[in-house]
Design an enzyme around this catalytic site. Sequence first.
Site, PDB file in Angstrom:
ATOM      1  CD  GLU A   6      50.103  43.952   8.991  1.00 14.17           C
ATOM      2  OE1 GLU A   6      50.117  43.404   7.869  1.00 14.17           O
ATOM      3  OE2 GLU A   6      50.569  45.086   9.202  1.00 14.17           O
TER       4      GLU A   6
HETATM    5  C1  LIG Z   1      43.279  50.501  11.088  1.00 20.32           C
HETATM    6  C2  LIG Z   1      43.567  49.679   9.865  1.00 20.32           C
HETATM    7  C3  LIG Z   1      44.773  49.800   9.197  1.00 20.32           C
HETATM    8  C4  LIG Z   1      45.046  49.027   8.074  1.00 20.32           C
HETATM    9  N1  LIG Z   1      46.233  49.192   7.439  1.00 20.32           N
HETATM   10  C5  LIG Z   1      46.459  48.558   6.268  1.00 20.32           C
HETATM   11  C6  LIG Z   1      47.648  48.793   5.510  1.00 20.32           C
HETATM   12  O1  LIG Z   1      48.512  49.579   5.933  1.00 20.32           O
HETATM   13  N2  LIG Z   1      47.825  48.162   4.316  1.00 20.32           N
HETATM   14  C7  LIG Z   1      46.881  47.290   3.836  1.00 20.32           C
HETATM   15  O2  LIG Z   1      47.071  46.723   2.768  1.00 20.32           O
HETATM   16  N3  LIG Z   1      45.748  47.028   4.544  1.00 20.32           N
HETATM   17  C8  LIG Z   1      45.512  47.642   5.734  1.00 20.32           C
HETATM   18  N4  LIG Z   1      44.349  47.395   6.427  1.00 20.32           N
HETATM   19  C9  LIG Z   1      43.395  46.433   5.867  1.00 20.32           C
HETATM   20  C10 LIG Z   1      43.361  45.122   6.650  1.00 20.32           C
HETATM   21  O3  LIG Z   1      44.519  44.351   6.389  1.00 20.32           O
HETATM   22  C11 LIG Z   1      42.072  44.378   6.275  1.00 20.32           C
HETATM   23  O4  LIG Z   1      40.982  45.134   6.797  1.00 20.32           O
HETATM   24  C12 LIG Z   1      42.049  42.962   6.849  1.00 20.32           C
HETATM   25  O5  LIG Z   1      43.027  42.148   6.248  1.00 20.32           O
HETATM   26  C13 LIG Z   1      40.686  42.287   6.661  1.00 20.32           C
HETATM   27  O6  LIG Z   1      40.254  42.375   5.336  1.00 20.32           O
HETATM   28  P1  LIG Z   1      38.825  43.003   5.028  1.00 20.32           P
HETATM   29  O7  LIG Z   1      38.666  44.275   5.775  1.00 20.32           O
HETATM   30  O8  LIG Z   1      38.681  43.048   3.549  1.00 20.32           O
HETATM   31  O9  LIG Z   1      37.829  41.967   5.674  1.00 20.32           O
HETATM   32  P2  LIG Z   1      37.060  40.808   4.917  1.00 20.32           P
HETATM   33  O10 LIG Z   1      38.020  40.023   4.072  1.00 20.32           O
HETATM   34  O11 LIG Z   1      35.835  41.356   4.273  1.00 20.32           O
HETATM   35  O12 LIG Z   1      36.643  39.925   6.167  1.00 20.32           O
HETATM   36  C14 LIG Z   1      35.458  40.136   6.947  1.00 20.32           C
HETATM   37  C15 LIG Z   1      35.284  38.922   7.877  1.00 20.32           C
HETATM   38  O13 LIG Z   1      35.064  37.751   7.100  1.00 20.32           O
HETATM   39  C16 LIG Z   1      36.054  36.791   7.388  1.00 20.32           C
HETATM   40  N5  LIG Z   1      36.411  36.111   6.147  1.00 20.32           N
HETATM   41  C17 LIG Z   1      36.893  36.648   5.017  1.00 20.32           C
HETATM   42  N6  LIG Z   1      37.112  35.700   4.090  1.00 20.32           N
HETATM   43  C18 LIG Z   1      36.745  34.528   4.645  1.00 20.32           C
HETATM   44  C19 LIG Z   1      36.730  33.177   4.195  1.00 20.32           C
HETATM   45  N7  LIG Z   1      37.180  32.827   2.994  1.00 20.32           N
HETATM   46  N8  LIG Z   1      36.291  32.220   5.032  1.00 20.32           N
HETATM   47  C20 LIG Z   1      35.876  32.549   6.276  1.00 20.32           C
HETATM   48  N9  LIG Z   1      35.848  33.805   6.759  1.00 20.32           N
HETATM   49  C21 LIG Z   1      36.287  34.786   5.955  1.00 20.32           C
HETATM   50  C22 LIG Z   1      37.224  37.529   7.978  1.00 20.32           C
HETATM   51  O14 LIG Z   1      38.003  36.708   8.823  1.00 20.32           O
HETATM   52  C23 LIG Z   1      36.510  38.642   8.729  1.00 20.32           C
HETATM   53  O15 LIG Z   1      36.109  38.181   9.997  1.00 20.32           O
HETATM   54  C24 LIG Z   1      44.068  48.125   7.574  1.00 20.32           C
HETATM   55  C25 LIG Z   1      42.856  47.985   8.252  1.00 20.32           C
HETATM   56  C26 LIG Z   1      42.591  48.752   9.375  1.00 20.32           C
HETATM   57  C27 LIG Z   1      41.271  48.569  10.075  1.00 20.32           C
END
Ligand SMILES: Cc1cc2nc3c(=O)[nH]c(=O)nc-3n(C[C@H](O)[C@H](O)[C@H](O)COP(=O)(O)OP(=O)(O)OC[C@H]3O[C@@H](n4cnc5c(N)ncnc54)[C@H](O)[C@@H]3O)c2cc1C
Length: 364
Positions: free
Chosen positions: A202
Amino acid sequence: LESNDVEITGVEHKLGLRGQATCALSVGDNDDCRAYLLGRNPLENDGKGDGMKIMFNMMNSARIGVGLQSAAMAANAMYNARDYAYERVQGRNTKGKRIPIIEHADIKRSLLHQKACVEAFRAMNYKGNYYVDINKHHPDPEVRKKADSTVQMLTPLCKGYCSEELWNLVSEAIQIFGGYGFCEDYPVARIARDCKVLSIYEGTNYIQSMDLIGRKMTMEKGVPFQEFIKDIADFIEANQASEGFAKEFEIMAEALNAFKRILKVVKQYLSERNMDMISVFSKRILMATAQLFAGRCILDQALLADKKIKELGKEHYDYNFYIGKVASARYFVRNIVPNIFSIATIVEGADTTVLDIPLEAFDY
Ligand SMILES: Cc1cc2nc3c(=O)[nH]c(=O)nc-3n(C[C@H](O)[C@H](O)[C@H](O)COP(=O)(O)OP(=O)(O)OC[C@H]3O[C@@H](n4cnc5c(N)ncnc54)[C@H](O)[C@@H]3O)c2cc1C
């Protein structure tokens, strides 16, 4: 989708939530996918649509839901730790008698730390959900609109702070189990695995912190945020003479001043568009904001509990419930709210080491 079009990967490879079929869904790979436009068509409205706005209706309540889920998980870990602490006999008291570990001061400290945070989480999340209800059901559209702004304001606090702190609270609970905490005989190890995702999904907590500073503090010309600060200031002013709570209100007033020092720095960075420095401090500023708000919410409950203690007396079955409420609030305000002082000092210090360190230095 045909079932054989769906390839589920990753179910065995995640930290927690093992009962949930988490997978990466890739939609439209075969150019055979339909979407429905929600709200206005941006192609007919100077590129402006309603998608983000509509998505955030869902997102705000999902995020506040994560805050409440954090409170529930932390409570689950705490109650398990408490039960174990009653059972486990280890060490002696000052009279040489062998005692259950719950009688040791450090275990009581850990349990009270968990209890205070759980109750603060509940208090702030109940406030958030109260405004969700007002926003949905109040007959007056003006009141609904104001409640909507409050929900938006509180969302990153409930989601970001509670889920961030949750991991540390479950760690405290595991510690109470000693070596057993590192095994699978009790549920706390599972709660540790399951709870980590709350700070990630989220919107990660860094994203929550940027939402707070970049959007929520400035939205509607800053009016909802000013009202948020005013509510805390008014609460302190109206209650600081409450008998038995002088120290707590003194700390809250100092914390509010420290928080205003943080805001002064934030304002300066925003006016300079120095987003790098905002990023360096944003998560800590989110924590400070939430701790101030949580202090206000939990202290409000303590004032009511104190009244009830006096009304009901020792023999009443709810007596210890109210005693616990007052103790949690005292602990929270005296032991957790002062974090805001150090965050204010750090933010004012404007340390740029994070920005200055070359990436190559991480090679070692
Ligand atoms: C168990 C589980 C269930 C989920 N369920 C859903 C779902 O039902 N629907 C859905 O749509 N998604 C879902 N997700 C996805 C989830 O919302 C994302 O994993 C989450 O929002 C983080 O995005 P990402 O994985 O792409 O991480 P990334 O965006 O790659 O982030 C990696 C790290 O980098 C940091 N970061 C990223 N961008 C920046 C920036 N600009 N500046 C500084 N730091 C940054 C982040 O804070 C994080 O620490 C789920 C994930 C999990 C693990």
